[in-house]
Design a protein around this motif. Structure first.
Motif, mmCIF file in Angstrom:
data_model
loop_
_atom_site.group_PDB
_atom_site.id
_atom_site.type_symbol
_atom_site.label_atom_id
_atom_site.label_comp_id
_atom_site.label_asym_id
_atom_site.label_seq_id
_atom_site.Cartn_x
_atom_site.Cartn_y
_atom_site.Cartn_z
ATOM 1 N N HIS A 129 -2.449 7.857 8.096
ATOM 2 C CA HIS A 129 -1.381 8.848 8.298
ATOM 3 C C HIS A 129 -0.582 9.053 7.032
ATOM 4 C CE1 HIS A 129 -1.676 8.343 12.859
ATOM 5 N NE2 HIS A 129 -2.062 9.566 12.536
ATOM 6 N N ALA A 130 -0.242 7.934 6.397
ATOM 7 C CA ALA A 130 0.554 8.024 5.176
ATOM 8 C C ALA A 130 -0.200 8.811 4.110
ATOM 9 C CB ALA A 130 0.877 6.617 4.669
ATOM 10 N N TYR A 131 -1.524 8.580 4.063
ATOM 11 C CA TYR A 131 -2.344 9.286 3.073
ATOM 12 C C TYR A 131 -2.294 10.801 3.314
ATOM 13 C CZ TYR A 131 -6.459 11.246 0.862
ATOM 14 O OH TYR A 131 -7.297 12.050 0.134
ATOM 15 N N GLN A 134 3.595 6.140 -5.551
ATOM 16 C CA GLN A 134 3.467 6.306 -7.003
ATOM 17 C C GLN A 134 2.399 7.353 -7.383
ATOM 18 O OE1 GLN A 134 5.746 4.430 -8.745
ATOM 19 N NE2 GLN A 134 6.281 3.882 -6.626
ATOM 20 N N CYS A 135 1.545 7.674 -6.393
ATOM 21 C CA CYS A 135 0.481 8.631 -6.701
ATOM 22 C C CYS A 135 1.082 10.025 -6.830
ATOM 23 C CB CYS A 135 -0.578 8.655 -5.604
ATOM 24 S SG CYS A 135 -1.407 7.078 -5.417
ATOM 25 N N ALA A 136 0.894 10.622 -8.012
ATOM 26 C CA ALA A 136 1.528 11.922 -8.246
ATOM 27 C C ALA A 136 0.504 13.016 -8.516
ATOM 28 C CB ALA A 136 2.509 11.820 -9.402
ATOM 29 N N ASP A 137 -0.761 12.648 -8.538
ATOM 30 C CA ASP A 137 -1.785 13.691 -8.741
ATOM 31 C C ASP A 137 -3.051 13.344 -7.942
ATOM 32 O OD1 ASP A 137 -3.183 11.726 -10.146
ATOM 33 O OD2 ASP A 137 -2.175 12.284 -12.018
ATOM 34 N N ASP A 138 -3.998 14.275 -7.977
ATOM 35 C CA ASP A 138 -5.228 14.122 -7.192
ATOM 36 C C ASP A 138 -5.977 12.842 -7.541
ATOM 37 O OD1 ASP A 138 -4.763 16.388 -5.856
ATOM 38 O OD2 ASP A 138 -6.245 17.633 -6.908
ATOM 39 N N ASP A 139 -6.100 12.572 -8.855
ATOM 40 C CA ASP A 139 -6.894 11.422 -9.289
ATOM 41 C C ASP A 139 -6.343 10.111 -8.745
ATOM 42 O OD1 ASP A 139 -8.580 13.056 -10.563
ATOM 43 O OD2 ASP A 139 -7.795 12.696 -12.602
ATOM 44 N N ALA A 165 0.832 -1.206 0.000
ATOM 45 C CA ALA A 165 0.000 0.000 0.000
ATOM 46 C C ALA A 165 0.863 1.252 0.000
ATOM 47 C CB ALA A 165 -0.921 -0.011 1.214
ATOM 48 N N LEU A 166 1.874 1.263 0.860
ATOM 49 C CA LEU A 166 2.710 2.454 0.954
ATOM 50 C C LEU A 166 3.498 2.669 -0.337
ATOM 51 C CD1 LEU A 166 3.976 2.288 4.654
ATOM 52 C CD2 LEU A 166 2.054 3.558 3.674
ATOM 53 N N ALA A 180 -8.007 7.508 -6.077
ATOM 54 C CA ALA A 180 -8.206 6.093 -6.407
ATOM 55 C C ALA A 180 -7.574 5.209 -5.324
ATOM 56 C CB ALA A 180 -7.607 5.789 -7.775
ATOM 57 N N TRP A 181 -6.393 5.608 -4.880
ATOM 58 C CA TRP A 181 -5.703 4.857 -3.829
ATOM 59 C C TRP A 181 -6.540 4.835 -2.553
ATOM 60 C CZ3 TRP A 181 -4.073 5.653 1.116
ATOM 61 C CH2 TRP A 181 -3.181 4.713 1.637
ATOM 62 N N LYS A 182 -7.090 6.015 -2.216
ATOM 63 C CA LYS A 182 -7.874 6.130 -0.991
ATOM 64 C C LYS A 182 -9.089 5.208 -1.043
ATOM 65 C CE LYS A 182 -9.859 9.559 2.118
ATOM 66 N NZ LYS A 182 -10.592 10.820 2.200
ATOM 67 N N VAL A 183 -9.762 5.191 -2.211
ATOM 68 C CA VAL A 183 -10.933 4.332 -2.367
ATOM 69 C C VAL A 183 -10.534 2.862 -2.217
ATOM 70 C CG1 VAL A 183 -12.666 3.512 -4.008
ATOM 71 C CG2 VAL A 183 -12.197 5.974 -3.790
ATOM 72 N N LYS A 184 -9.434 2.519 -2.860
ATOM 73 C CA LYS A 184 -9.018 1.119 -2.849
ATOM 74 C C LYS A 184 -8.697 0.611 -1.440
ATOM 75 C CE LYS A 184 -5.551 -2.062 -4.594
ATOM 76 N NZ LYS A 184 -4.263 -2.170 -5.278
ATOM 77 N N TYR A 185 -7.996 1.430 -0.658
ATOM 78 C CA TYR A 185 -7.556 0.951 0.665
ATOM 79 C C TYR A 185 -8.479 1.362 1.802
ATOM 80 C CZ TYR A 185 -3.272 -0.789 -1.339
ATOM 81 O OH TYR A 185 -2.373 -1.506 -2.069
#
Ligand code: PHE
Length: 344
Positions: A70-72, A18-23, A12-13, A27-32
């Protein structure tokens, strides 16, 4: 179990990095962390575990969730910071641009005039006595020597309520009765007060008349209070309000609650008495009604008119504001038009 959680955490971390933009971040937030996300899945499994494993499992999953949350937050902040830095660098954000002016409120012109009036009377030893807006017919009229069917009642068209005998005060003079009864201690104490407040009259609204307006009543009760006291006091007030050279004129008039009664004019300070549109070419402006408190009114206030006397006046702050600023239409006062209010 904790091994597989550790792997999941690493995964997950890593994905978060790898997330470099809002989208992608969303998507990461929804997934986890989403409603049907990984964390929720793990939570749901708790019910299928043997009882003794539930607690450690729950703790571990909670820890996992905390770590991801926290990481998010940290990643979100980092991305925002990076964007700000980029904007600054590329000049998308012009930090030399002047700021937008902040809207600040101001005092209503009537409030400004009222405060000026309070300050002057306070200097002369007058205290403010607040009387009520909703009055009874007796106090507004009868106790002021205006009995039922007296023609003077027609001078002031009244707002009635559905309660019998309960009205909106048509002037601040009923406060005279209340002040005398309240402060006079059975007609034994001298009084020196002003009674400011809103008054209401059932009138056609025109550029010159409104259904509501302020008055500032004044009341002085003592032994040997004479007309010269009234004239001197009002003259002192007018000089403070309109300037040292302001001339004051007293004109015989009639009010049921004063005897004798006088209208008070000041020399028009817009044209220095030469005559102009505002003073209707008379050179004088009417600012108040006044007179010596009628013996009947003194008696109704609890005072013995053979021992006590007094004077009273009622001035109109809106009129003074109109004169001071050359306002053409009294309807501006309560129309709440910001373009009008902003000018003061
Ligand atoms: N109450 C009077 C009015 O409304 C003004 C007034 C007050 C006159 C006190 C004399 C004394 O017109």
């Amino acid at each position: 179990m904790s091994d597989s959680l550790q792997t999941l955490t690493d995964e997950a971390l890593h994905a978060l990095e790898q997330c470099a933009d809002d989208d992608s971040l969303q998507a990461w937030k929804v997934k986890y962390l989403g409603q049907k996300g990984v964390v929720r899945d793990l939570m749901n499994k708790i019910a299928s575990l043997p009882v003794e494993e539930r607690k450690p499992y729950g703790l571990a999953v909670n820890g996992f969730k905390e770590a991801l949350s926290h990481a998010y937050e940290a990643r979100l902040q980092a991305l925002q910071d990076a964007k700000l830095a980029r904007d600054l660098e590329e000049g998308a954000l012009d930090i030399t641009m002047p700021g937008r002016p902040r809207q600040v409120g101001g005092l209503h012109p009537s409030t400004q005039t009222l405060r000026q009036i309070y300050a002057i009377w306070a200097d002369m030893g007058f205290q403010v006595y607040k009387s009520r807006d909703v009055e009874d017919d007796d106090t507004n009229f009868t106790l002021l020597n205006i009995p039922p069917h007296h023609p003077a009642r027609d001078m002031q068209d009244t707002f009635y309520t559905t309660e019998p005998n309960i009205i909106l005060r048509t002037h601040t003079s009923p406060g005279q009765i209340r002040a005398m009864r309240d402060l006079g201690q059975g007609g034994t104490q001298p009084i020196r007060v002003i009674l400011p407040g809103m008054c209401y009259r059932y009138e056609q609204i025109t550029p010159r008349s409104e259904v509501q307006f302020h008055q500032v009543e004044g009341l002085v009760i003592g032994r040997n209070i004479r007309m010269s006291d009234l004239k001197g006091t009002i003259t002192a007030f007018a000089r403070r309000m309109f300037g040292e050279q302001a001339a004051v004129r007293f004109r015989a008039s009639y009010f049921p609650f004063t005897e004798p009664s006088m209208e008070i004019d000041v020399e028009c300070f817009l044209c220095d008495g030469q005559g102009c549109r505002i003073c209707k070419h008379s050179g004088w402006l009417e600012i108040a009604g006044s007179g010596m408190v009628h013996p009947t009114v003194l008696r109704n206030g609890g005072y013995d008119p053979t021992q006590w006397s007094g004077f009273a006046f009622g001035m109109g702050p809106e009129r003074m504001t109109i004169l001071k600023h050359g306002i053409e239409d009294i309807r501006y006062f309560w129309a709440n038009d910001i373009r009008f209010l902003e000018q003061f």
